[in-house]
Design a protein around this motif. Structure first.
Motif, PDB file in Angstrom:
ATOM      1  N   PRO A   1       4.176  -4.493  -3.496  1.00  0.00           N
ATOM      2  CA  PRO A   1       4.595  -4.222  -4.873  1.00  0.00           C
ATOM      3  C   PRO A   1       4.237  -5.358  -5.839  1.00  0.00           C
ATOM      4  O   PRO A   1       4.315  -6.537  -5.476  1.00  0.00           O
ATOM      5  CB  PRO A   1       6.121  -4.115  -4.761  1.00  0.00           C
ATOM      6  N   LYS A   2       3.864  -4.970  -7.052  1.00  0.00           N
ATOM      7  CA  LYS A   2       3.515  -5.961  -8.091  1.00  0.00           C
ATOM      8  C   LYS A   2       4.663  -6.916  -8.343  1.00  0.00           C
ATOM      9  O   LYS A   2       4.471  -8.101  -8.596  1.00  0.00           O
ATOM     10  CB  LYS A   2       3.159  -5.237  -9.384  1.00  0.00           C
ATOM     11  N   LYS A   3       5.897  -6.357  -8.262  1.00  0.00           N
ATOM     12  CA  LYS A   3       7.099  -7.142  -8.536  1.00  0.00           C
ATOM     13  C   LYS A   3       7.169  -8.414  -7.684  1.00  0.00           C
ATOM     14  O   LYS A   3       7.737  -9.427  -8.088  1.00  0.00           O
ATOM     15  CB  LYS A   3       8.289  -6.228  -8.195  1.00  0.00           C
ATOM     16  N   TYR A   4       6.586  -8.352  -6.490  1.00  0.00           N
ATOM     17  CA  TYR A   4       6.683  -9.508  -5.593  1.00  0.00           C
ATOM     18  C   TYR A   4       5.337 -10.215  -5.426  1.00  0.00           C
ATOM     19  O   TYR A   4       5.115 -10.930  -4.453  1.00  0.00           O
ATOM     20  CB  TYR A   4       7.232  -9.076  -4.232  1.00  0.00           C
ATOM     21  N   GLY A   5       4.408  -9.965  -6.332  1.00  0.00           N
ATOM     22  CA  GLY A   5       3.139 -10.698  -6.286  1.00  0.00           C
ATOM     23  C   GLY A   5       1.983  -9.920  -5.691  1.00  0.00           C
ATOM     24  O   GLY A   5       0.862 -10.422  -5.637  1.00  0.00           O
ATOM     25  N   GLY A   6       2.233  -8.693  -5.199  1.00  0.00           N
ATOM     26  CA  GLY A   6       1.132  -7.862  -4.700  1.00  0.00           C
ATOM     27  C   GLY A   6       0.425  -7.172  -5.856  1.00  0.00           C
ATOM     28  O   GLY A   6       0.657  -7.498  -7.027  1.00  0.00           O
ATOM     29  N   GLN A   7      -0.429  -6.202  -5.526  1.00  0.00           N
ATOM     30  CA  GLN A   7      -1.195  -5.508  -6.578  1.00  0.00           C
ATOM     31  C   GLN A   7      -0.732  -4.063  -6.751  1.00  0.00           C
ATOM     32  O   GLN A   7      -1.304  -3.330  -7.555  1.00  0.00           O
ATOM     33  CB  GLN A   7      -2.684  -5.497  -6.208  1.00  0.00           C
ATOM     34  N   GLY A   8       0.224  -3.624  -5.937  1.00  0.00           N
ATOM     35  CA  GLY A   8       0.667  -2.229  -6.018  1.00  0.00           C
ATOM     36  C   GLY A   8      -0.446  -1.251  -5.669  1.00  0.00           C
ATOM     37  O   GLY A   8      -0.413  -0.098  -6.079  1.00  0.00           O
ATOM     38  N   GLY A   9      -1.445  -1.722  -4.909  1.00  0.00           N
ATOM     39  CA  GLY A   9      -2.591  -0.867  -4.553  1.00  0.00           C
ATOM     40  C   GLY A   9      -2.257   0.045  -3.377  1.00  0.00           C
ATOM     41  O   GLY A   9      -1.139   0.046  -2.863  1.00  0.00           O
ATOM     42  N   SER A  10      -3.263   0.806  -2.935  1.00  0.00           N
ATOM     43  CA  SER A  10      -3.008   1.769  -1.857  1.00  0.00           C
ATOM     44  C   SER A  10      -3.090   1.078  -0.501  1.00  0.00           C
ATOM     45  O   SER A  10      -3.685   0.007  -0.347  1.00  0.00           O
ATOM     46  CB  SER A  10      -4.026   2.905  -1.918  1.00  0.00           C
ATOM     47  N   ARG A  11      -2.511   1.714   0.480  1.00  0.00           N
ATOM     48  CA  ARG A  11      -2.553   1.204   1.860  1.00  0.00           C
ATOM     49  C   ARG A  11      -3.981   1.289   2.396  1.00  0.00           C
ATOM     50  O   ARG A  11      -4.400   0.478   3.213  1.00  0.00           O
ATOM     51  CB  ARG A  11      -1.559   2.039   2.669  1.00  0.00           C
ATOM     52  N   ILE A  12      -4.726   2.307   1.896  1.00  0.00           N
ATOM     53  CA  ILE A  12      -6.127   2.455   2.314  1.00  0.00           C
ATOM     54  C   ILE A  12      -6.946   1.258   1.830  1.00  0.00           C
ATOM     55  O   ILE A  12      -7.798   0.741   2.559  1.00  0.00           O
ATOM     56  CB  ILE A  12      -6.723   3.774   1.749  1.00  0.00           C
ATOM     57  N   ALA A  13      -6.665   0.799   0.604  1.00  0.00           N
ATOM     58  CA  ALA A  13      -7.410  -0.357   0.082  1.00  0.00           C
ATOM     59  C   ALA A  13      -7.177  -1.561   0.994  1.00  0.00           C
ATOM     60  O   ALA A  13      -8.110  -2.302   1.333  1.00  0.00           O
ATOM     61  CB  ALA A  13      -6.957  -0.661  -1.341  1.00  0.00           C
ATOM     62  N   GLN A  14      -5.923  -1.735   1.404  1.00  0.00           N
ATOM     63  CA  GLN A  14      -5.605  -2.859   2.301  1.00  0.00           C
ATOM     64  C   GLN A  14      -6.371  -2.718   3.621  1.00  0.00           C
ATOM     65  O   GLN A  14      -6.921  -3.675   4.150  1.00  0.00           O
ATOM     66  CB  GLN A  14      -4.104  -2.896   2.553  1.00  0.00           C
ATOM     67  N   TYR A  15      -6.399  -1.488   4.124  1.00  0.00           N
ATOM     68  CA  TYR A  15      -7.119  -1.210   5.367  1.00  0.00           C
ATOM     69  C   TYR A  15      -8.604  -1.584   5.230  1.00  0.00           C
ATOM     70  O   TYR A  15      -9.187  -2.207   6.107  1.00  0.00           O
ATOM     71  CB  TYR A  15      -6.965   0.282   5.709  1.00  0.00           C
ATOM     72  N   LEU A  16      -9.194  -1.184   4.100  1.00  0.00           N
ATOM     73  CA  LEU A  16     -10.631  -1.433   3.912  1.00  0.00           C
ATOM     74  C   LEU A  16     -10.938  -2.933   3.900  1.00  0.00           C
ATOM     75  O   LEU A  16     -11.926  -3.376   4.485  1.00  0.00           O
ATOM     76  CB  LEU A  16     -11.111  -0.810   2.589  1.00  0.00           C
ATOM     77  N   ILE A  17     -10.070  -3.697   3.251  1.00  0.00           N
ATOM     78  CA  ILE A  17     -10.302  -5.155   3.204  1.00  0.00           C
ATOM     79  C   ILE A  17     -10.184  -5.735   4.618  1.00  0.00           C
ATOM     80  O   ILE A  17     -11.035  -6.506   5.066  1.00  0.00           O
ATOM     81  CB  ILE A  17      -9.296  -5.829   2.238  1.00  0.00           C
ATOM     82  N   GLU A  18      -9.135  -5.320   5.320  1.00  0.00           N
ATOM     83  CA  GLU A  18      -8.958  -5.805   6.712  1.00  0.00           C
ATOM     84  C   GLU A  18     -10.178  -5.447   7.548  1.00  0.00           C
ATOM     85  O   GLU A  18     -10.689  -6.267   8.307  1.00  0.00           O
ATOM     86  CB  GLU A  18      -7.752  -5.107   7.357  1.00  0.00           C
ATOM     87  N   GLU A  19     -10.599  -4.188   7.406  1.00  0.00           N
ATOM     88  CA  GLU A  19     -11.700  -3.701   8.238  1.00  0.00           C
ATOM     89  C   GLU A  19     -12.973  -4.512   7.991  1.00  0.00           C
ATOM     90  O   GLU A  19     -13.650  -4.930   8.927  1.00  0.00           O
ATOM     91  CB  GLU A  19     -11.959  -2.217   7.961  1.00  0.00           C
ATOM     92  N   GLU A  20     -13.301  -4.748   6.735  1.00  0.00           N
ATOM     93  CA  GLU A  20     -14.538  -5.474   6.422  1.00  0.00           C
ATOM     94  C   GLU A  20     -14.499  -6.895   6.965  1.00  0.00           C
ATOM     95  O   GLU A  20     -15.484  -7.394   7.492  1.00  0.00           O
ATOM     96  CB  GLU A  20     -14.796  -5.472   4.914  1.00  0.00           C
ATOM     97  N   PHE A  21     -13.338  -7.563   6.818  1.00  0.00           N
ATOM     98  CA  PHE A  21     -13.261  -8.947   7.312  1.00  0.00           C
ATOM     99  C   PHE A  21     -13.333  -8.999   8.830  1.00  0.00           C
ATOM    100  O   PHE A  21     -13.966  -9.888   9.402  1.00  0.00           O
ATOM    101  CB  PHE A  21     -12.007  -9.646   6.783  1.00  0.00           C
ATOM    102  N   LEU A  22     -12.671  -8.053   9.471  1.00  0.00           N
ATOM    103  CA  LEU A  22     -12.718  -8.068  10.935  1.00  0.00           C
ATOM    104  C   LEU A  22     -14.121  -7.763  11.437  1.00  0.00           C
ATOM    105  O   LEU A  22     -14.582  -8.331  12.410  1.00  0.00           O
ATOM    106  CB  LEU A  22     -11.734  -7.032  11.486  1.00  0.00           C
ATOM    107  N   ARG A  23     -14.801  -6.874  10.731  1.00  0.00           N
ATOM    108  CA  ARG A  23     -16.118  -6.435  11.196  1.00  0.00           C
ATOM    109  C   ARG A  23     -17.224  -7.396  10.762  1.00  0.00           C
ATOM    110  O   ARG A  23     -18.054  -7.804  11.554  1.00  0.00           O
ATOM    111  CB  ARG A  23     -16.401  -5.051  10.617  1.00  0.00           C
TER     112      ARG A  23
END
Ligand code: FAD
Length: 422
Positions: A63-85
Motif C-alpha cells: 500500500p502507498k500509505k506505508y511506502g509501497g506503490q499500490g501496484g498489482s501483485r502481477i507487477a511484483q511477480y514480473l520484477i521478481e521473475e526478471e531479477f531471478l532469471r
C-alpha cells in the motif's frame, strides 16, 4: 480466462530487463555471492537497491500509505521473475519475509513502523519457527515468552532456542513463534513476537550447510550456504512487540508462511534448471551436439519444461488469490509440493544427461559450469524440507483440498492410547 500479460505489464518487464542490463554488473554479483555466503550487503549491492527504490520497484504491490506503490501483485511477480532469471538470481521485489504477515495481521502502529523500514532495507526479518526437536511438528514449540508487568508497562521475557534461522546474522528482527501460555499444548497458547535482534540475551551461531564447502557458485538456484541457531537467554521485549492477538500465534504464523510462499521465487528456482540445461545444450556447439540430437534427451527436457509450466501456472493461481485478498486453502501447499519435487527431478535428470563431470562440485577443475549442476543437485533436496516439507504439504492437500480425515497413523495411536487407559 485470459492468460496474457497486459501491455503495461510487458512494458514493465522490458524496463526491468533494460535496468538489469545496465546496473547488474560483476561487482553486484560478487557482493551478492558474499552475501549468500553469510556476509553483509556490500556497497554496490546497496546502491543497486537504492536505484530500485527510486523506481518504486521494491514491494511495488504494497500500500502507498506505508511506502509501497499500490501496484498489482502481477507487477511484483514480473520484477521478481526478471531479477531471478536475468539478474544473477537476486531476490528484490517482495521486501522480505515477515512484512506480508505484518500487513495482514499488524496494528496501524506496527505497519507504520516496520513496513517503510522493510522497503528501505533497514528492517530485515528472519523467521524463528523451527526448534531442535520440532520442525515439521511445529506445534511442539517450547521456546517460552512469559508476560510480566513492570514499571514501564508489560513485557515478555523470552527463553529458548531456534534452529535453521536463515539470514539471522544479517537480520534486524526475528519473527518469533513462542509459547506465551505455559499451560497450553500444541497450537493453542502460541504467539508471534517481532523481536529486535540486538536485544541483550540473543546469541546467533552459524550452521553451515552442505553447500558451504566448497561454496556453491553464484548462479546456484537451490540451497542455502549458511543458516543459524539462535539462543534466547532472558531476552526482554515490550508487549507492543506482539503481532496479532496473544495466543493466536499459530494462525498469524500460518498466514505469514502462506504469504511468504507466494511469488516467482518458488517456481523459478525449479524452472531455472530447465533453462540452464536447455541453454547449455543449445549453446554448447559441437561439445553438446550428440546430446542435442539424442531423442531420449530431447524427451526428458521436453517433459521437464512441461512440468515447469505447470508450476508456473500454480504460482499464477496463488498470486491471483493473494491479489483478490481471499485466504489460501490448500493452494500454497500444493505449489510447495510441485515446485521442489520438480526441482529434484530436474537436477537428477540433468546430472544423468551430462554425465559424471556434472556431478563434480565447484572445487574440481574437471567440473562443468563451475559446479552449478552438482550444487543444484545437492540443494534441490533442501527445498523439499524447508518452508514445510513436501510430505506434510501433501497431508495438507489431502485434508484441505480433498476433505480427507487426519492421518490414520495419528488416529490409530490416539485410539490405542485411549484403549490403554484404565
Ligand atoms: C536450508 C534450510 C533453511 C531453513 N530455514 C528456516 C528458517 O529460516 N526458519 C525456520 O523457522 N525454519 C527453517 N528451516 C527449517 C525447516 O522448516 C524444517 O527443517 C522443516 O520444517 C522440517 O523439520 P525438521 O528439520 O525438524 O525435520 P523433521 O520434522 O524431523 O522431518 C524429517 C522428515 O520426516 C518427515 N516427516 C516428519 N513428520 C512426518 C509425518 N507426520 N508424516 C510424514 N512425514 C513426516 C518430514 O517430511 C521430513 O522429510 C530451514 C530448513 C532448511 C533445510
Amino acid at each position: 480466462m485470459d492468460f496474457v500479460f497486459s501491455q503495461e505489464d510487458e512494458q514493465l518487464r522490458a524496463d526491468v530487463r533494460a535496468f538489469i542490463k545496465q546496473h547488474v554488473n560483476p561487482d553486484v554479483i560478487r557482493e551478492f555471492q558474499e552475501f549468500r555466503e553469510g556476509g553483509a550487503r556490500g556497497p554496490h549491492l546497496r546502491e543497486l537497491f537504492d536505484k530500485l527504490r527510486e523506481r518504486g520497484w521494491v514491494a511495488i504491490s504494497w500500500p502507498k500509505k506505508y511506502g509501497g506503490q499500490g501496484g498489482s501483485r502481477i507487477a511484483q511477480y514480473l520484477i521478481e521473475e526478471e531479477f531471478l532469471r536475468e539478474g544473477g538470481g537476486l531476490r528484490v521485489a517482495g521486501g522480505g519475509t515477515g512484512s506480508p504477515a505484518i500487513l495482514a495481521s499488524g496494528t496501524d502502529a506496527q505497519k507504520d513502523h516496520y513496513i517503510p523500514g522493510a522497503i528501505a532495507s533497514e528492517v530485515v526479518f528472519c523467521q524463528g519457527y523451527s526448534e531442535p526437536h520440532c520442525g515439521t511438528d511445529l506445534a511442539g514449540i517450547r521456546c517460552r515468552a512469559t508476560r510480566m508487568s513492570g514499571p514501564d508497562g508489560d513485557k515478555f521475557v523470552i527463553n529458548g532456542q531456534k534452529i535453521f534461522t536463515t539470514n539471522a546474522q544479517n537480520s534486524s528482527h526475528i519473527f518469533l513463534l513462542a509459547r506465551t501460555d505455559p499451560q497450553s499444548k500444541r497450537q493453542a497458547g502460541l504467539s508471534v513476537l517481532l523481536v529486535p535482534m540486538n536485544t541483550p540475551g540473543i546469541t546467533v551461531r552459524a550452521l553451515w550447510t552442505v553447500q558451504s564447502d566448497p561454496p556453491a557458485p553464484v548462479k546456484t538456484t537451490y540451497g542455502e550456504i549458511r543458516t543459524n541457531e539462535v539462543f534466547f537467554d532472558n531476552v526482554e521485549v515490550p508487549a507492543s512487540c506482539l503481532l496479532g492477538e496473544e495466543g493466536d500465534g499459530w494462525n498469524v504464523a500460518q498466514r505469514g508462511l502462506n504469504l511468504d510462499r507466494v511469488g516467482a521465487w518458488r517456481y523459478l528456482i525449479s524452472v531455472h534448471l530447465d533453462e540452464d540445461i536447455v541453454n547449455y545444450l543449445k549453446e554448447g556447439g559441437d561439445a553438446t551436439k550428440h546430446l542435442r540430437d539424442d531423442a531420449a534427451v530431447r524427451n526428458t527436457v521436453a517433459d521437464l519444461w512441461t512440468e515447469g509450466q505447470m508450476c508456473r501456472l500454480m504460482t499464477m493461481r496463488s498470486i491471483s488469490i493473494d491479489q483478490s485478498g481471499k485466504p489460501f486453502v490448500y493452494e500454497g501447499s500444493a505449489e510447495k509440493v510441485a515446485g521442489p519435487e520438480h526441482g529434484v527431478r530436474a537436477t537428477e535428470a540433468i546430472s544423468q544427461i551430462l554425465g559424471p563431470h556434472a556431478q563434480l562440485l565447484s572445487s574440481s577443475r574437471h567440473t562443468i559450469e563451475s559446479g552449478l549442476f552438482a550444487h543444484n543437485l545437492l540443494g534441490a533436496f533442501q527445498s523439499t524440507v524447508n518452508h514445510g516439507s513436501v510430505q506434510v504439504m501433501r497431508d495438507q492437500v489431502a485434508r484441505k483440498a480433498l476433505d480427507m480425515p487426519r492421518s490414520g497413523i495419528k488416529t490409530a495411536r490416539k485410539e490405542a492410547r485411549q484403549e490403554a487407559k484404565p
